[in-house]
Design a protein around this motif. Structure first.
Motif, mmCIF file in Angstrom:
data_model
loop_
_atom_site.group_PDB
_atom_site.id
_atom_site.type_symbol
_atom_site.label_atom_id
_atom_site.label_comp_id
_atom_site.label_asym_id
_atom_site.label_seq_id
_atom_site.Cartn_x
_atom_site.Cartn_y
_atom_site.Cartn_z
ATOM 1 N N MET A 24 -7.669 -15.075 2.827
ATOM 2 C CA MET A 24 -6.435 -16.150 2.956
ATOM 3 C C MET A 24 -5.191 -15.611 2.395
ATOM 4 O O MET A 24 -4.243 -15.781 2.316
ATOM 5 C CB MET A 24 -6.455 -17.303 1.761
ATOM 6 C CG MET A 24 -8.340 -17.437 1.487
ATOM 7 S SD MET A 24 -8.392 -19.537 0.357
ATOM 8 C CE MET A 24 -7.963 -18.738 -1.416
ATOM 9 N N ASP A 25 -4.549 -15.544 3.529
ATOM 10 C CA ASP A 25 -3.528 -14.633 3.983
ATOM 11 C C ASP A 25 -2.173 -15.527 4.972
ATOM 12 O O ASP A 25 -2.362 -16.043 5.768
ATOM 13 C CB ASP A 25 -3.360 -12.935 4.034
ATOM 14 C CG ASP A 25 -2.205 -11.977 4.293
ATOM 15 O OD1 ASP A 25 -1.729 -13.126 3.265
ATOM 16 O OD2 ASP A 25 -2.517 -10.933 5.063
ATOM 17 N N GLY A 26 -1.415 -14.960 4.481
ATOM 18 C CA GLY A 26 -0.356 -15.597 5.805
ATOM 19 C C GLY A 26 0.019 -16.861 5.231
ATOM 20 O O GLY A 26 1.136 -17.731 6.386
ATOM 21 N N ASN A 27 -0.227 -17.254 3.882
ATOM 22 C CA ASN A 27 1.261 -18.458 3.352
ATOM 23 C C ASN A 27 2.609 -18.545 3.733
ATOM 24 O O ASN A 27 3.204 -19.425 4.045
ATOM 25 C CB ASN A 27 0.588 -19.014 1.902
ATOM 26 C CG ASN A 27 -0.660 -19.112 2.244
ATOM 27 O OD1 ASN A 27 -0.949 -19.471 3.026
ATOM 28 N ND2 ASN A 27 -1.368 -19.300 0.540
ATOM 29 N N GLY A 28 2.852 -17.024 3.096
ATOM 30 C CA GLY A 28 4.264 -16.708 3.249
ATOM 31 C C GLY A 28 5.388 -17.472 4.455
ATOM 32 O O GLY A 28 6.238 -17.662 4.441
ATOM 33 N N ARG A 29 4.146 -17.109 5.636
ATOM 34 C CA ARG A 29 4.871 -16.583 6.654
ATOM 35 C C ARG A 29 4.816 -18.101 7.152
ATOM 36 O O ARG A 29 5.761 -18.307 8.321
ATOM 37 C CB ARG A 29 4.446 -15.666 7.405
ATOM 38 C CG ARG A 29 4.635 -13.954 7.558
ATOM 39 C CD ARG A 29 3.883 -13.027 7.748
ATOM 40 N NE ARG A 29 2.754 -12.858 7.049
ATOM 41 C CZ ARG A 29 1.383 -12.438 7.622
ATOM 42 N NH1 ARG A 29 1.391 -12.039 8.640
ATOM 43 N NH2 ARG A 29 0.750 -12.140 6.338
ATOM 44 N N TRP A 30 3.987 -18.261 7.369
ATOM 45 C CA TRP A 30 4.176 -19.525 8.024
ATOM 46 C C TRP A 30 4.690 -20.776 7.289
ATOM 47 O O TRP A 30 5.499 -21.350 7.564
ATOM 48 C CB TRP A 30 1.978 -20.422 6.807
ATOM 49 C CG TRP A 30 1.687 -22.051 7.920
ATOM 50 C CD1 TRP A 30 1.372 -22.063 8.756
ATOM 51 C CD2 TRP A 30 2.030 -23.677 7.352
ATOM 52 N NE1 TRP A 30 1.095 -23.724 9.286
ATOM 53 C CE2 TRP A 30 1.654 -24.209 7.924
ATOM 54 C CE3 TRP A 30 2.887 -23.374 5.824
ATOM 55 C CZ2 TRP A 30 1.843 -25.479 8.114
ATOM 56 C CZ3 TRP A 30 3.045 -24.373 5.371
ATOM 57 C CH2 TRP A 30 2.728 -25.978 6.842
ATOM 58 N N LYS A 75 3.573 -8.074 -8.696
ATOM 59 C CA LYS A 75 4.372 -6.963 -8.286
ATOM 60 C C LYS A 75 5.372 -8.215 -7.248
ATOM 61 O O LYS A 75 6.584 -8.277 -6.692
ATOM 62 C CB LYS A 75 4.695 -6.219 -6.485
ATOM 63 C CG LYS A 75 3.690 -5.295 -7.112
ATOM 64 C CD LYS A 75 2.826 -4.288 -6.043
ATOM 65 C CE LYS A 75 1.791 -2.892 -6.914
ATOM 66 N NZ LYS A 75 1.152 -2.557 -5.782
ATOM 67 N N ARG A 76 5.191 -10.299 -7.319
ATOM 68 C CA ARG A 76 6.240 -10.531 -6.246
ATOM 69 C C ARG A 76 6.564 -11.537 -7.933
ATOM 70 O O ARG A 76 6.664 -10.892 -8.845
ATOM 71 C CB ARG A 76 5.064 -12.001 -5.826
ATOM 72 C CG ARG A 76 4.006 -11.003 -5.118
ATOM 73 C CD ARG A 76 3.354 -12.622 -4.562
ATOM 74 N NE ARG A 76 2.391 -11.566 -2.833
ATOM 75 C CZ ARG A 76 1.651 -12.082 -2.120
ATOM 76 N NH1 ARG A 76 1.948 -13.758 -2.116
ATOM 77 N NH2 ARG A 76 0.978 -11.870 -0.707
ATOM 78 N N THR A 77 8.329 -11.937 -7.259
ATOM 79 C CA THR A 77 8.879 -12.413 -7.658
ATOM 80 C C THR A 77 7.806 -13.004 -8.707
ATOM 81 O O THR A 77 7.601 -14.027 -8.398
ATOM 82 C CB THR A 77 9.885 -13.382 -7.464
ATOM 83 O OG1 THR A 77 9.636 -14.214 -6.320
ATOM 84 C CG2 THR A 77 10.414 -12.967 -5.859
HETATM 85 MG MG MG Z 1 -0.127 -11.590 2.320
#
Ligand code: MG
Ligand code: IPE
Ligand code: IPE
Length: 247
Positions: A24-30, A75-77
């Protein structure tokens, strides 16, 4: 086309995948596209999970495995990681009863011992509470990494060899899967990744050796049961040969 046939009594396409795994990728860009913080996208993403889970029985999907947090996502904030952990806690608390009502058996894969005790307890409770459920097997990959999973499995296997419980000469392709987190699950038939990235990011490495893949541009919060149904129908038209010569 093959998938036009329908299984009796359901709207499920015949020959559809039994086990679907989703990155399930793309939440940040959304969220970014809307000028909102990344966590806004994660919350929107969590809401989509509910619709997709609900759609599985009618689509003939018996096993659904979803990638929620990878061993690399630490590795994210600190803000994003803490926000995600709090989202997982709230999500599980909110959905627990719903899973029981909907007859969904929930399992978690990944290294849960690195997660905070409060979250771990909720995960264990959910697994126990839904242990008798059978309409859908939902597996949530949380702090999951394929290499980490294989390394942990090797550690257990090595212990059994050292203790004399396992003969090294007897180790074959059937041995390792018995030590993996997924030991009770069939291999995925279809792996879907949203958001346009064509990589697997350490997801189900051993298990996906012969999976079919679908990489689609849709960002996860825009994923719908209709898109899901279309991908399942496309799967029905594929010819899985497993190394043999096609019919
Ligand atoms: Mg991603
Ligand atoms: C996937 O969405 C969810 C998690 C990894 C937790 P991302 O957060 O990776 O979204 P993008 O890829 O940055 O858009
Ligand atoms: C994979 O997505 C992990 C999850 C969906 C939970 P990422 O966004 O973390 O993967 P990369 O960094 O793009 O490979």
């Amino acid at each position: 086309m093959k998938q036009e046939a329908r299984m009796a009594g359901t709207g499920a396409p015949e020959g559809g995948p039994r086990h679907v795994a989703i990155i399930m990728d793309g939440n940040g860009r959304w969220a970014q596209k809307r000028g909102r913080p990344r966590l806004f996208g994660h919350h929107a993403g969590a809401r989509r999970v509910r619709d997709i889970v609900a759609s599985c029985p009618d689509l003939g999907v018996k096993y659904l495995t979803i990638f929620a947090f990878s061993t690399e996502n630490w590795k994210r904030t600190q803000t994003e990681v803490a926000g995600l952990m709090s989202l997982f806690r709230r999500y599980i608390m909110k959905e627990m009863q719903e899973f029981v009502r909907e007859d969904v058996r929930v399992r978690f894969i990944g290294d849960r011992f690195r997660l905070e005790p409060g979250l771990r307890k909720l995960m264990e409770e959910t697994e126990k509470m839904t242990a008798h459920c059978a309409r859908l097997n939902l597996t949530i990959a949380l702090n999951y990494g394929g290499r980490d999973e294989v390394a942990r499995a090797m550690r257990l296997l090595a212990r059994d060899v050292a203790a004399g419980r396992l003969d090294p000469e007897a180790v074959d392709e059937q041995t390792l899967p018995r030590y993996l987190d997924t030991r009770v699950l069939p291999d995925p038939d279809l792996v879907i990744r949203t958001s346009g990235e064509a990589r697997i990011s350490n997801f189900l490495l051993w298990q996906s050796a012969y999976a079919e893949y679908e990489f689609i541009d849709t960002l996860w919060p825009d994923f719908t049961p209709e898109i899901f149904a279309r991908l399942l129908a496309q799967y029905g038209a594929r010819d899985r040969r497993f190394g043999a010569v096609g019919a």
